[in-house]
Design a protein around this motif. Structure first.
Motif, PDB file in Angstrom:
ATOM      1  N   GLY A   1       0.836  -1.182   0.000  1.00 18.73           N
ATOM      2  CA  GLY A   1       0.000   0.000   0.000  1.00 18.73           C
ATOM      3  C   GLY A   1       0.877   1.240   0.000  1.00 18.73           C
ATOM      4  N   CYS A   2       0.260   2.409   0.107  1.00 22.94           N
ATOM      5  CA  CYS A   2       1.064   3.639   0.122  1.00 22.94           C
ATOM      6  C   CYS A   2       0.337   4.745   0.866  1.00 22.94           C
ATOM      7  CB  CYS A   2       1.400   4.099  -1.296  1.00 22.94           C
ATOM      8  SG  CYS A   2      -0.014   4.787  -2.192  1.00 22.94           S
ATOM      9  N   ARG A   3       1.114   5.709   1.296  1.00 22.43           N
ATOM     10  CA  ARG A   3       0.589   6.950   1.856  1.00 22.43           C
ATOM     11  C   ARG A   3       1.279   8.094   1.126  1.00 22.43           C
ATOM     12  NH1 ARG A   3      -1.388   5.259   6.741  1.00 22.43           N
ATOM     13  NH2 ARG A   3      -2.773   6.725   7.813  1.00 22.43           N
ATOM     14  N   ILE A   4       0.495   8.907   0.418  1.00 28.75           N
ATOM     15  CA  ILE A   4       0.996  10.087  -0.280  1.00 28.75           C
ATOM     16  C   ILE A   4       0.501  11.326   0.470  1.00 28.75           C
ATOM     17  CG2 ILE A   4       0.940  11.418  -2.434  1.00 28.75           C
ATOM     18  CD1 ILE A   4       2.414   8.860  -2.828  1.00 28.75           C
ATOM     19  N   TYR A   5       1.374  12.293   0.687  1.00 29.41           N
ATOM     20  CA  TYR A   5       1.017  13.503   1.418  1.00 29.41           C
ATOM     21  C   TYR A   5       0.811  14.657   0.439  1.00 29.41           C
ATOM     22  CZ  TYR A   5       2.289  10.802   5.488  1.00 29.41           C
ATOM     23  OH  TYR A   5       2.327   9.814   6.458  1.00 29.41           O
ATOM     24  N   GLU A   6      -0.404  15.186   0.436  1.00 29.17           N
ATOM     25  CA  GLU A   6      -0.766  16.232  -0.517  1.00 29.17           C
ATOM     26  C   GLU A   6       0.179  17.425  -0.454  1.00 29.17           C
ATOM     27  OE1 GLU A   6      -4.517  19.221  -1.565  1.00 29.17           O
ATOM     28  OE2 GLU A   6      -4.728  17.705   0.005  1.00 29.17           O
ATOM     29  N   ASP A   7       0.572  17.834   0.746  1.00 31.25           N
ATOM     30  CA  ASP A   7       1.413  19.022   0.873  1.00 31.25           C
ATOM     31  C   ASP A   7       2.857  18.773   0.449  1.00 31.25           C
ATOM     32  OD1 ASP A   7       2.189  17.441   2.984  1.00 31.25           O
ATOM     33  OD2 ASP A   7       2.005  19.003   4.519  1.00 31.25           O
ATOM     34  N   ARG A   8       3.188  17.524   0.121  1.00 30.97           N
ATOM     35  CA  ARG A   8       4.541  17.203  -0.348  1.00 30.97           C
ATOM     36  C   ARG A   8       4.614  17.103  -1.871  1.00 30.97           C
ATOM     37  NH1 ARG A   8       8.756  18.013   2.383  1.00 30.97           N
ATOM     38  NH2 ARG A   8       9.825  16.295   1.354  1.00 30.97           N
ATOM     39  N   ILE A   9       3.472  17.110  -2.540  1.00 31.18           N
ATOM     40  CA  ILE A   9       3.473  16.988  -3.999  1.00 31.18           C
ATOM     41  C   ILE A   9       4.022  18.279  -4.613  1.00 31.18           C
ATOM     42  CG2 ILE A   9       2.048  16.674  -6.053  1.00 31.18           C
ATOM     43  CD1 ILE A   9       0.074  15.111  -4.312  1.00 31.18           C
ATOM     44  N   PRO A  10       5.094  18.206  -5.414  1.00 32.64           N
ATOM     45  CA  PRO A  10       5.708  19.422  -5.967  1.00 32.64           C
ATOM     46  C   PRO A  10       4.881  20.012  -7.114  1.00 32.64           C
ATOM     47  CG  PRO A  10       6.865  17.480  -6.769  1.00 32.64           C
ATOM     48  CD  PRO A  10       5.840  16.993  -5.795  1.00 32.64           C
ATOM     49  N   ILE A  11       4.556  21.297  -6.991  1.00 27.23           N
ATOM     50  CA  ILE A  11       3.728  21.978  -7.981  1.00 27.23           C
ATOM     51  C   ILE A  11       4.343  23.332  -8.303  1.00 27.23           C
ATOM     52  CG2 ILE A  11       1.447  22.975  -8.439  1.00 27.23           C
ATOM     53  CD1 ILE A  11       0.305  20.824  -6.521  1.00 27.23           C
ATOM     54  N   ASP A  12       4.474  23.645  -9.582  1.00 31.44           N
ATOM     55  CA  ASP A  12       5.048  24.917 -10.006  1.00 31.44           C
ATOM     56  C   ASP A  12       4.047  26.058  -9.809  1.00 31.44           C
ATOM     57  OD1 ASP A  12       7.292  26.307 -11.670  1.00 31.44           O
ATOM     58  OD2 ASP A  12       5.422  26.894 -12.674  1.00 31.44           O
ATOM     59  N   TYR A  13       4.600  27.255  -9.617  1.00 29.97           N
ATOM     60  CA  TYR A  13       3.770  28.441  -9.369  1.00 29.97           C
ATOM     61  C   TYR A  13       2.809  28.707 -10.532  1.00 29.97           C
ATOM     62  CZ  TYR A  13       2.552  33.299  -8.261  1.00 29.97           C
ATOM     63  OH  TYR A  13       1.872  34.459  -7.985  1.00 29.97           O
ATOM     64  N   GLN A  14       3.288  28.584 -11.785  1.00 28.25           N
ATOM     65  CA  GLN A  14       2.421  28.802 -12.949  1.00 28.25           C
ATOM     66  C   GLN A  14       1.265  27.799 -12.980  1.00 28.25           C
ATOM     67  OE1 GLN A  14       4.110  29.225 -16.859  1.00 28.25           O
ATOM     68  NE2 GLN A  14       5.774  30.539 -16.164  1.00 28.25           N
ATOM     69  N   THR A  15       1.541  26.580 -12.560  1.00 28.14           N
ATOM     70  CA  THR A  15       0.486  25.561 -12.503  1.00 28.14           C
ATOM     71  C   THR A  15      -0.595  25.964 -11.512  1.00 28.14           C
ATOM     72  OG1 THR A  15       2.133  23.851 -13.014  1.00 28.14           O
ATOM     73  CG2 THR A  15       0.028  23.111 -12.099  1.00 28.14           C
ATOM     74  N   ALA A  16      -0.165  26.457 -10.352  1.00 26.62           N
ATOM     75  CA  ALA A  16      -1.121  26.877  -9.325  1.00 26.62           C
ATOM     76  C   ALA A  16      -1.979  28.042  -9.817  1.00 26.62           C
ATOM     77  CB  ALA A  16      -0.376  27.253  -8.051  1.00 26.62           C
ATOM     78  N   LEU A  17      -1.362  29.018 -10.462  1.00 26.09           N
ATOM     79  CA  LEU A  17      -2.108  30.166 -10.972  1.00 26.09           C
ATOM     80  C   LEU A  17      -3.121  29.749 -12.029  1.00 26.09           C
ATOM     81  CD1 LEU A  17       0.543  33.033 -11.383  1.00 26.09           C
ATOM     82  CD2 LEU A  17      -1.265  32.834  -9.664  1.00 26.09           C
ATOM     83  N   MET A  18      -2.703  28.848 -12.929  1.00 29.94           N
ATOM     84  CA  MET A  18      -3.583  28.412 -14.002  1.00 29.94           C
ATOM     85  C   MET A  18      -4.755  27.609 -13.445  1.00 29.94           C
ATOM     86  SD  MET A  18      -3.184  28.962 -17.315  1.00 29.94           S
ATOM     87  CE  MET A  18      -4.864  29.497 -17.476  1.00 29.94           C
ATOM     88  N   ALA A  19      -4.498  26.783 -12.446  1.00 32.09           N
ATOM     89  CA  ALA A  19      -5.577  26.011 -11.831  1.00 32.09           C
ATOM     90  C   ALA A  19      -6.592  26.945 -11.185  1.00 32.09           C
ATOM     91  CB  ALA A  19      -5.001  25.047 -10.796  1.00 32.09           C
ATOM     92  N   GLU A  20      -6.111  28.022 -10.589  1.00 30.63           N
ATOM     93  CA  GLU A  20      -7.013  28.999  -9.972  1.00 30.63           C
ATOM     94  C   GLU A  20      -7.880  29.671 -11.039  1.00 30.63           C
ATOM     95  OE1 GLU A  20      -6.806  32.978  -7.109  1.00 30.63           O
ATOM     96  OE2 GLU A  20      -5.008  31.792  -7.484  1.00 30.63           O
ATOM     97  N   GLN A  21      -7.269  30.020 -12.179  1.00 31.32           N
ATOM     98  CA  GLN A  21      -8.026  30.635 -13.270  1.00 31.32           C
ATOM     99  C   GLN A  21      -9.125  29.710 -13.789  1.00 31.32           C
ATOM    100  OE1 GLN A  21      -5.903  32.447 -16.532  1.00 31.32           O
ATOM    101  NE2 GLN A  21      -4.304  33.273 -15.206  1.00 31.32           N
ATOM    102  N   PHE A  22      -8.824  28.431 -13.838  1.00 32.88           N
ATOM    103  CA  PHE A  22      -9.792  27.452 -14.341  1.00 32.88           C
ATOM    104  C   PHE A  22     -10.732  26.950 -13.240  1.00 32.88           C
ATOM    105  CE2 PHE A  22      -6.794  26.901 -17.941  1.00 32.88           C
ATOM    106  CZ  PHE A  22      -7.701  26.949 -18.990  1.00 32.88           C
ATOM    107  N   ASN A  23     -10.561  27.486 -12.031  1.00 29.98           N
ATOM    108  CA  ASN A  23     -11.375  27.052 -10.891  1.00 29.98           C
ATOM    109  C   ASN A  23     -11.272  25.538 -10.718  1.00 29.98           C
ATOM    110  OD1 ASN A  23     -13.066  27.496  -8.691  1.00 29.98           O
ATOM    111  ND2 ASN A  23     -14.931  27.119  -9.899  1.00 29.98           N
TER     112      ASN A  23
END
Length: 343
Positions: free
Chosen positions: A251-273
């Motif tokens: 099995g596995c445990r993945i931690y959401e706050d450890r997943i690496p995400i680029d700043y541009q990705t975060a901004l674009m996700a916000e734009q697309f809601n």
């Protein structure tokens, strides 16, 4: 732009035109293009083979995918499969199906992308085939690589308490696709159209010109680390980690706050809601490496550039879990791209 009809060259003339100046660089490539078959020689290594079929309208859209970029991407996604086995890509064959919509110059651009990828990654183009197509552009690539017997890494070797690591960042390629699709839909209704890509170049590059993580394989080798399991992220993080846990019977445990995400990705996700974790977990086409290593490698992983520890392997009975930022847990599900799903 000059347009040369493919029929003026014929099948063999076209192949000769596209491949006559290709010279192998790997000593294992004894004979490349120009004969009935390539001749390869692998000494004291195991041979790795991977293949991909790419169809216009299913895997790529030429409305926004330049032919040169398509050639580069078609090659690198195959190289990525070899690196995911902890091997080195060495040779490649490419077969294409072409409709009358395309001209010689289109294929020159496609091959320019292929050959640029081969130059960057040290791979020889040793053969292939061409055929007519009634359904647009089709690409089939087979890549051959080599690996040392005791260092080839499979998906079934993850052990309880192993660290789960990922290279680079996730979700950018998916957000790049969403951006391209948005601009394509706007373009349909306008004559004089300029797409809005300012400040989003990284997302476009991740979608249109992905790179295979040769550097990560080299860093691991330099540190003397052989991953216990490894896979490249083509269909999304959630799908890929489940491939590893299912084949390793863990099995596995993945931690959401450890997943690496680029700043541009975060901004674009916000734009697309759009939920950012969903984009990172299920987006796909990142072609990063997801791998497991023994717990004793923790300090080395923390200090390795472009690598992030995002979780750990558990007993199979504990299931596959995503731990949210608030500490709550949900079951991980394979929600990445399914090429055989009904539309």
């Amino acid at each position: 732009m000059q347009r040369t009809e493919i029929a003026t060259l014929g099948e063999f003339g076209l192949i000769r035109h596209l491949t006559e100046n290709i010279a192998p660089v790997n000593p294992g490539s004894l004979k490349g293009t120009g004969d009935d078959a390539a001749v390869l020689e692998y000494k004291d290594k195991q041979v790795l083979v991977t293949t991909d079929l790419l169809l216009e309208g299913i895997h790529f859209d030429l409305t926004y995918m330049p032919m040169k970029h398509l050639g580069y991407k078609a090659a690198t996604v195959n190289f990525s499969d070899i690196y995911a086995m902890n091997g080195q890509p060495k040779q490649m064959t490419v077969s294409i199906g072409v409709s009358r919509r395309f001209c010689v110059e289109d294929l020159e651009a496609f091959y320019a992308g292929l050959l640029h990828a081969c130059e960057v990654y040290g791979v020889d183009l040793v053969g292939g085939d061409t055929s007519s197509s009634r359904t647009g552009f089709m690409v089939s690539i087979t890549c051959l690589g080599e690996g040392e017997k005791d260092k080839i890494t499979y998906r079934n070797g993850a052990k309880v308490n192993d660290l789960i690591c990922v290279s680079g960042d996730l979700g950018a390629a998916y957000m790049g696709l969403q951006l391209l699709e948005r601009e394509k839909s706007v373009f349909k209704g306008e004559k004089d159209f300029t797409p809005d890509f300012a400040g989003k170049e990284y997302l476009l590059e991740r979608q249109l010109k992905p790179e295979a993580r040769k550097d990560i394989v080299e860093m691991l080798a330099g540190a003397g680390i052989v991953p216990t399991a490894m896979i490249d992220i083509s269909d999304g993080l959630s799908s890929e980690i489940l491939h590893i846990t299912q084949q390793s019977h863990v099995g596995c445990r993945i931690y959401e706050d450890r997943i690496p995400i680029d700043y541009q990705t975060a901004l674009m996700a916000e734009q697309f809601n759009m939920n950012l974790a969903t984009a990172a977990l299920n987006g796909g086409e990142d072609y990063e490496l997801l791998f497991t290593v023994p717990l004793a490698c923790h300090d080395m992983m923390d200090n390795m550039e472009s690598v992030r520890v995002i979780g750990h392997i558990t007993e199979a009975a504990a299931g596959n879990r995503l731990v949210g930022r608030d500490g709550g847990e949900v079951a991980l599900q394979a929600q990445g791209w399914n090429p055989l799903a009904e539309e």
